[in-house]
Design an enzyme around this catalytic site. Structure first.
Site, PDB file in Angstrom:
ATOM      1  N   GLN A 161       0.857  -1.181   0.000  1.00  0.00           N
ATOM      2  CA  GLN A 161       0.000   0.000   0.000  1.00  0.00           C
ATOM      3  C   GLN A 161       0.897   1.237   0.000  1.00  0.00           C
ATOM      4  O   GLN A 161       1.449   1.625   1.027  1.00  0.00           O
ATOM      5  CB  GLN A 161      -0.938  -0.040   1.198  1.00  0.00           C
ATOM      6  CG  GLN A 161      -1.820  -1.295   1.215  1.00  0.00           C
ATOM      7  CD  GLN A 161      -2.871  -1.317   0.112  1.00  0.00           C
ATOM      8  OE1 GLN A 161      -3.766  -0.489   0.077  1.00  0.00           O
ATOM      9  NE2 GLN A 161      -2.727  -2.256  -0.828  1.00  0.00           N
TER      10      GLN A 161
ATOM     11  N   ALA B  77     -11.759   2.648   4.244  1.00  0.00           N
ATOM     12  CA  ALA B  77     -10.825   1.799   3.508  1.00  0.00           C
ATOM     13  C   ALA B  77      -9.945   2.626   2.566  1.00  0.00           C
ATOM     14  O   ALA B  77     -10.134   3.837   2.412  1.00  0.00           O
ATOM     15  CB  ALA B  77     -11.592   0.738   2.739  1.00  0.00           C
ATOM     16  N   HIS B  78      -9.010   1.945   1.921  1.00  0.00           N
ATOM     17  CA  HIS B  78      -8.039   2.661   1.082  1.00  0.00           C
ATOM     18  C   HIS B  78      -8.698   3.381  -0.089  1.00  0.00           C
ATOM     19  O   HIS B  78      -9.655   2.911  -0.670  1.00  0.00           O
ATOM     20  CB  HIS B  78      -6.912   1.746   0.599  1.00  0.00           C
ATOM     21  CG  HIS B  78      -7.311   0.481  -0.082  1.00  0.00           C
ATOM     22  ND1 HIS B  78      -6.390  -0.463  -0.437  1.00  0.00           N
ATOM     23  CD2 HIS B  78      -8.516  -0.006  -0.452  1.00  0.00           C
ATOM     24  CE1 HIS B  78      -7.019  -1.471  -1.015  1.00  0.00           C
ATOM     25  NE2 HIS B  78      -8.290  -1.218  -1.038  1.00  0.00           N
ATOM     26  N   ASN B  79      -8.130   4.554  -0.366  1.00  0.00           N
ATOM     27  CA  ASN B  79      -8.524   5.380  -1.510  1.00  0.00           C
ATOM     28  C   ASN B  79      -9.889   6.028  -1.375  1.00  0.00           C
ATOM     29  O   ASN B  79     -10.395   6.603  -2.349  1.00  0.00           O
ATOM     30  CB  ASN B  79      -8.476   4.585  -2.822  1.00  0.00           C
ATOM     31  CG  ASN B  79      -7.138   3.899  -3.011  1.00  0.00           C
ATOM     32  OD1 ASN B  79      -6.110   4.477  -2.697  1.00  0.00           O
ATOM     33  ND2 ASN B  79      -7.152   2.680  -3.497  1.00  0.00           N
TER      34      ASN B  79
END
Lengths: 340, 340, 340
Positions: free
Chosen positions: B197, B238-240
């Site tokens: 990540q 969560a990511h993004n």
């Protein structure tokens, strides 16, 4: 590990022995895993087949279970609680170090009771007090002015924020956060203003709080977890809530602000309860259930969708958007049939 | 605790005084709990009965509430925000120690701004920077290269992972984790490969993050929480993801990867939003709601099952598996009646 | 940052080069953000438009994608996994310090393997063992007798409780709690008795556990997370659960006690699974789904309410309380029409 005869167990737990009272056990295990030197238990007749096949040396059984079993038994009215006591006798927890670890940072004016253990890296703020015989796990933080009652067990990395109050015999698991600010926001023109959270979080006696569970402090009044309430992991209790005595709450539950849960309730895992509600005593909320209105009568309450194969779900769930129309169609059919 | 007259409060907060401007208050409380020396507030006419019965010495009220009250009042357009300011004036938070605690482990090349407080046991990594007047609570970890803006308040035991960026005036509550790896997995033959990540988690100015809430770093791009957004406890971002400015998210919410939430939204507790969605500005998602598609129009959106007694639920919910069949039966009845 | 040609990447990752094998890339980015010196990727033909517009210097693509692209490509059977490896090559994680930080508190009888890094403030209990090349992040706590296998990465502030076992190459994110007590309560007369939790939590090899996720220890038997299983943030795994190998569980999921999840399953975010269930191998549970019964066939399973505008929801959801009555009304219409 200590070894005890059934007679010795009976001296501690009460109950009636069925079979050889000199049977010796030196550990506990599940019915499936137990060896002939281990104690196991069954809670009801649903486990009879397993019990008969079990190699366990002795069993704890409900006294109303009037059935012959191959093993010597200790029969009691609360077999699960009796087994819990037996585990503590036969597999005692490892002894805890005494004294204050030299790496702990304890404020000069904190009050530390007798026989307290304070673990490595613990931080105890100004004016905090720690009751007799408490064990504070490594890297926990007790904020300024917080009060911890006697005989509490704080596992590693617990936070109790400033001014909060923990009663006697509390057990707080790793990552629990007691007394973080409630989510108090006021809108002003083009943004949120933080509402300072001036209340406290109060845990009465004999409360257990699970890992990474959060009990927020009150906004003005206090958030209160009453005597004997037990909370599992990853639970959110928002500001100004009150959880009644001996209520048990399973993991992943969220309770929004100012809601009051009665005594002797059981809240199933992942249930979500909105704010400003009253739930009366002796209510069971099923796992996964969403509660958006007061509950005034004891009983079991549920609101979940049944599981389906995804293809079936697609066909069925689409109609939920048109249920009102469907009801009207049925009503119109009924009217037409009456006319006919 | 400081004591202020209504006139002095007015000097800080603005508004119009109704009644004796020399009324002295020295603390705040709810309508029910307030004593004659305390200030309380009401947000709307729904609280009039409580307000009339309250012993509070003075009240903050909405200026459009044109009603006689027994207490002297300060009337303002944003009474909740004004009360929030009054709490800060009348019950100021306890003063924080200055300087770097000797037990903190601060990398030699970290940049520490002026008037910063770094608490006991804090770990600050290589190349990290801490803005002026920040307060970093005990046992927090600021990773290598992370940047914390001016005037931030990090409560105990916060983690900001390497390279992440926190704007000015952030408030991060205990147990918050900013910038842990997103859940990036790629399947290869017979197992998962971890996708590193490489993005960051970025919090713009005036963001508040609740206890044990997780804001993952981006996979390639960054995860961004925009200016003034407020997040409660036990939330997963969560990511993004991107959370728009001044959006408020209540506890136990989960937002899956790459979803964008607009500005001025309100997401109710325990709502769950799947990945790769766009939610436009000024959307309210009800508590407990599951969002699985884009929302393109402002408004209130809901998807929850109503609560029932468990026995009723058993009878009703069983039919959800056959709703498609039921609709076909109604259609067939309609066809037959047309024939008749 | 290292720079690699496509040919050099191919030497590491395998696959077939399409276009100039000497193309140099020195970092990774998403299709939208990539510059001409960066590598990006696409997983399927749905991203073709974005790929054609991308400034990326080179792309990793699926080998079955038989399409001309403006960029030089490396084509492979598992493009996402290949890209994951490429990220690790082109943007390696910052190097970690070696050795035991002087502020760590390591029990005299703990076994510390070669080339281990133990960060500031870490606490390692009596009899614990840490495998070769492990990196233990700041302020983590490894309980007495716990075993950590080789090459594990524990991020800051992880807790592994006493006696628990972590396999090789585990990655544990901040705030994770491995081996807290399960929620074991037995009722006795007028209150709950705690059932001591005598089992362990066991993570086999190659397991990843997200931030603030909790894996409880077993009551009598162990809780087991099998080889290669990957768990996201804020997940609750209760006592005596078993999660099968290579199963992936997204954030905010709760799994109640003694449930067994098979191998190669995918559990969507915020799914909730009650206790004592068996879920077979290769099951996908959709996000937000509530599972209250065994699943015996591979496939996709769902149980969520569709999203509606709140006004529509009010009209539709009210009928859910009367679905049983509605079905009876339809049945009665059918009967009447048959008579006619």
């Amino acid at each position: 590990m200590p070894a005890l005869t059934l007679a010795e167990l009976q001296a501690h737990l009460g109950g009636t022995i069925r079979g050889d009272s000199e049977t010796l056990v030196e550990g506990v295990a599940s019915l499936d895993q137990a060896t002939p030197r281990q104690l196991s238990f069954l809670l009801s007749s649903s486990y009879l087949t397993q019990a008969r096949a079990s190699l366990a040396g002795a069993l704890i059984v409900p006294d109303k279970l009037d059935v012959e079993l191959p093993q010597p038994c200790l029969a009691l009215p609360y077999p699960h609680a009796a087994f819990a006591h037996a585990v503590a006798l036969l597999q005692p927890a490892p002894p805890v170090a005494q004294g204050v670890h030299p790496s702990a940072i304890v404020a000069a004016d904190a009050k530390i009771g007798p026989d307290v253990h304070i673990g490595p890296g613990v931080v105890i703020g100004s004016g905090a007090s720690i009751g007799a015989r408490c064990r504070i796990g490594p890297l926990s933080v007790i904020g300024p002015g917080a009060e911890i009652g006697e005989d509490c067990l704080l596992h590693p990395r617990v936070v109790v924020q400033h001014g909060c109050v923990i009663g006697k015999r509390a057990i707080l698991h790793p990552g629990a956060v007691i007394g973080a600010d409630g989510f108090g926001l006021a809108w002003q023109e083009d943004g949120w203003v933080k509402v300072p959270q001036a209340g406290r979080a109060i845990l009465e006696d004999d409360v257990e709080i699970g890992a990474n569970t959060c009990i927020d402090r009150g906004a003005l009044d206090d958030t209160v977890i009453e005597t004997g309430a037990k909370l599992d992991n990853l639970i959110q209790i928002a500001h100004n809530c009150r959880v009644g005595r001996h209520t048990a709450i399973a993991a992943c539950v969220g309770i929004a602000g100012s809601t009051r849960i009665g005594a002797y309730c059981q809240i199933g895992g992942a249930a979500m309860i909105i704010g400003h509600l009253n739930i009366c005593d002796r209510v069971t909320v099923s796992a996964g259930t969403f509660v958006a209105k007061d509950i005034r009568e004891p009983g079991v309450y549920t609101s979940v969708q049944p599981l389906m194969k995804h293809e079936d779900w697609k066909h069925n769930a689409a109609h939920l958007r048109h249920l009102d129309a469907l009801v009207k169609r049925v009503k119109s059919l009924e009217a037409k049939l009456k006319e006919n």
